[in-house]
Design a protein around this motif. Structure first.
Motif, PDB file in Angstrom:
ATOM      1  N   ASN A 110       0.816  -1.202   0.000  1.00 41.05           N
ATOM      2  CA  ASN A 110       0.000   0.000   0.000  1.00 41.05           C
ATOM      3  C   ASN A 110       0.855   1.259   0.000  1.00 41.05           C
ATOM      4  OD1 ASN A 110      -1.853   2.030   2.007  1.00 41.05           O
ATOM      5  ND2 ASN A 110      -2.903   1.064   0.276  1.00 41.05           N
ATOM      6  N   GLN A 111       1.915   1.285   0.789  1.00 40.40           N
ATOM      7  CA  GLN A 111       2.812   2.435   0.783  1.00 40.40           C
ATOM      8  C   GLN A 111       3.491   2.607  -0.572  1.00 40.40           C
ATOM      9  OE1 GLN A 111       3.758   4.828   3.623  1.00 40.40           O
ATOM     10  NE2 GLN A 111       1.621   4.181   3.677  1.00 40.40           N
ATOM     11  N   GLY A 128      -7.058   3.078   4.733  1.00 42.41           N
ATOM     12  CA  GLY A 128      -7.204   3.258   6.175  1.00 42.41           C
ATOM     13  C   GLY A 128      -6.783   2.052   6.984  1.00 42.41           C
ATOM     14  N   LEU A 129      -6.990   0.847   6.419  1.00 42.99           N
ATOM     15  CA  LEU A 129      -6.611  -0.369   7.138  1.00 42.99           C
ATOM     16  C   LEU A 129      -5.113  -0.442   7.372  1.00 42.99           C
ATOM     17  CD1 LEU A 129      -8.748  -3.087   5.301  1.00 42.99           C
ATOM     18  CD2 LEU A 129      -9.169  -2.107   7.564  1.00 42.99           C
ATOM     19  N   PHE A 174      -0.759   5.047  11.582  1.00 45.10           N
ATOM     20  CA  PHE A 174      -1.137   5.998  12.625  1.00 45.10           C
ATOM     21  C   PHE A 174      -2.617   5.908  12.979  1.00 45.10           C
ATOM     22  CE2 PHE A 174       2.860   7.617  11.212  1.00 45.10           C
ATOM     23  CZ  PHE A 174       3.437   8.117  12.362  1.00 45.10           C
ATOM     24  N   GLU A 175      -3.399   5.297  12.121  1.00 47.16           N
ATOM     25  CA  GLU A 175      -4.824   5.194  12.383  1.00 47.16           C
ATOM     26  C   GLU A 175      -5.154   4.018  13.298  1.00 47.16           C
ATOM     27  OE1 GLU A 175      -8.942   4.773   9.771  1.00 47.16           O
ATOM     28  OE2 GLU A 175      -7.181   5.757   8.891  1.00 47.16           O
ATOM     29  N   HIS A 176      -4.353   2.957  13.207  1.00 44.13           N
ATOM     30  CA  HIS A 176      -4.646   1.750  13.978  1.00 44.13           C
ATOM     31  C   HIS A 176      -3.398   1.295  14.729  1.00 44.13           C
ATOM     32  CE1 HIS A 176      -8.452   1.382  11.880  1.00 44.13           C
ATOM     33  NE2 HIS A 176      -7.813   1.510  10.733  1.00 44.13           N
ATOM     34  N   GLU A 220      -4.428  -3.392  17.851  1.00 39.87           N
ATOM     35  CA  GLU A 220      -5.779  -3.477  17.284  1.00 39.87           C
ATOM     36  C   GLU A 220      -5.816  -4.127  15.901  1.00 39.87           C
ATOM     37  OE1 GLU A 220      -7.365   0.435  17.142  1.00 39.87           O
ATOM     38  OE2 GLU A 220      -7.259   0.761  19.323  1.00 39.87           O
ATOM     39  N   ARG A 221      -4.685  -4.254  15.251  1.00 42.44           N
ATOM     40  CA  ARG A 221      -4.680  -4.646  13.849  1.00 42.44           C
ATOM     41  C   ARG A 221      -5.232  -6.048  13.578  1.00 42.44           C
ATOM     42  NH1 ARG A 221       1.156  -1.655  12.684  1.00 42.44           N
ATOM     43  NH2 ARG A 221       0.319   0.450  13.038  1.00 42.44           N
TER      44      ARG A 221
END
Length: 444
Positions: A64-65, A86-87, A91-93, A97-98
């Motif tokens: 993705n990056q 977003g997955l 920084f979002e997760h 939590e992943r």
């Protein structure tokens, strides 16, 4: 207005950059494939520690990056899978939590990363290396190769944390005679150039080059060994409050630390677990898997201290004869097998005193490779720092919560390791491939 031809990248230089970028991306992907194909799918989707992501998250995040920065930002292509951005936003997760996210399953993650790479190779064949700061000298391609190698090191840490039979193998480093050299060397005082403004693939926190005046100091010729660290343990190091900072002592007490991570006592012998194998702790290897608090406490016990980041870099880059700051301790040449233990060529540090060809002009050894070395410094920006290409790479981490590590480990690829490269982590971290060496100020 078109720039004069003399100001643009020449054809041979462009081809050389293309070859370097392709080789770096290919090397990284071969390592990613190894790390994600040596275990079955349940091991890829499991979370082996709350400190780490499932391996399958890293795999798709890498793809993705690469898509976001190379295909979209550089190539101007439309998003392939915008719904997954977003997955795989780190920084979002948080890592813990992943596992609960609707992640791509292993086969789909592999297919996505492979499709991205195929399109990137096509893009690279016609890439302009002079169009913008992002593409200058192939920076974006180098940034992505470094990003993948950094996640490969993260995945190797996950492999060390996982339980079960060994999944990875590699030859051991060559044995070397007991190092006969001096225990420490004197680094002369005076100014030197820290950081870089010319290394084409250097990341934002390594920039810009700036003068730093460092007082004379002594530094260990080699990293601190397991044998030396055992002496600290045997002398009651973990039971003696005066060696520890208040925060370090509280951490030791709260978590009942008595030795480096993965060590355990069996009768009169220390054993360690290393990638699924239990073995005697080798006396002559640099100590591994110690946090900053442990390194700092050892240094105090030994009547010494951790070097500052500037001291470490001066020891690693300053040539006292020419006055120059070189790319590496041995000079400006890219690392080779004779210089340092890098690239997951081995799955352990080499004995202290190895790689004489990689020594600095003053004779300091193993400054590059083997173990990340804790310094006493907080992670801070250099004067004139500018975040590029995004502030989340470095800027959000600046401050006293993170300590700087230098030099790289056996798990670091040469593309992500140089005399100016800066790593950072919380002072409690031990799962990383971290060790240290000590220093002392010159006696007046």
């Amino acid at each position: 207005m078109t720039a004069p031809e003399t100001e643009r990248t020449s054809v041979p230089e462009a081809e050389e950059l293309r070859e370097r970028a392709l080789a770096s991306l290919t090397t990284a992907r071969a390592r990613t494939t190894l790390l994600t194909s040596c275990v079955e799918d349940p091991d890829l989707t499991a979370q082996h520690s709350p400190l780490m992501s499932p391996l399958v998250w890293d795999l798709a995040h890498i793809g993705n990056q690469e898509e976001q920065w190379l295909l979209r930002a550089v190539g101007g292509r439309e998003a392939m899978r915008p719904e997954i951005d977003g997955l795989y936003d780190a920084f979002e997760h948080p890592r813990a939590e992943r596992p609960s996210l609707p992640l791509l399953p292993p086969a789909e993650a592999r297919g996505y990363a492979a499709e991205v790479r195929g399109r990137v190779v096509d893009l690279l064949t016609a890439a302009d290396f002079h169009g913008s700061r992002l593409t200058e000298a192939g920076f974006a391609f180098g940034m992505i190769a470094q990003h993948e190698q950094q996640h490969d090191e993260t995945m190797l840490i996950t492999h060390q944390l996982r339980t079960g039979p060994p999944a990875l193998t590699a030859p051991d480093p060559e044995p070397v005679p007991l190092f006969p050299g001096p225990a420490e060397v004197l680094v002369p005082g005076g100014p030197f150039t820290m950081g870089t403004s010319t290394e084409p693939w250097a990341l934002d926190n390594e920039r810009p080059a700036h003068p730093v005046d460092v007082a004379p100091f002594w530094i260990d010729t080699t990293p601190v060994t397991n044998a030396a660290y055992q002496a600290f343990i045997d002398d009651g190091g973990y039971e003696t409050e005066r060696w520890w900072t208040p925060e370090g002592w509280a951490h030791v007490r709260q978590h009942s630390l008595t030795a480096p991570l993965f060590w355990r006592r069996d009768g009169g012998q220390w054993l360690r677990r290393r990638f699924g194998v239990t073995e005697a702790v080798p006396a002559d290897e640099p100590v591994l898997h110690v946090c900053w608090y442990e390194a700092d406490a050892y240094a105090r016990w030994a009547g010494r201290r951790l070097p500052t980041e500037a001291e470490w870099e001066k020891a690693a880059r300053h040539d006292p004869v020419s006055g120059r700051s070189t790319r590496y301790p041995w000079g400006d040449a890219d690392p080779g097998p004779a210089h340092a233990n890098l690239g997951q060529r081995h799955l352990r540090p080499a004995p202290a005193g190895s790689y004489p060809a990689g020594a600095s002009p003053l004779g300091v050894r193993q400054l590059i490779g083997d173990v990340w070395e804790w310094t006493s410094s907080d992670f801070q920006p250099y004067p004139g720092f500018r975040a590029f290409p995004y502030k989340e790479y470095s800027e959000v981490f600046f401050g006293p919560a993170y300590k700087v590590l230098r030099g790289g480990s056996f798990a670091v690829d040469p593309v992500a390791c140089r005399g100016t490269f800066r790593n950072w982590d919380h002072p409690i971290r031990r799962q990383i491939f971290s060790g240290f060496r000590t220093a002392r100020s010159e006696a007046l």
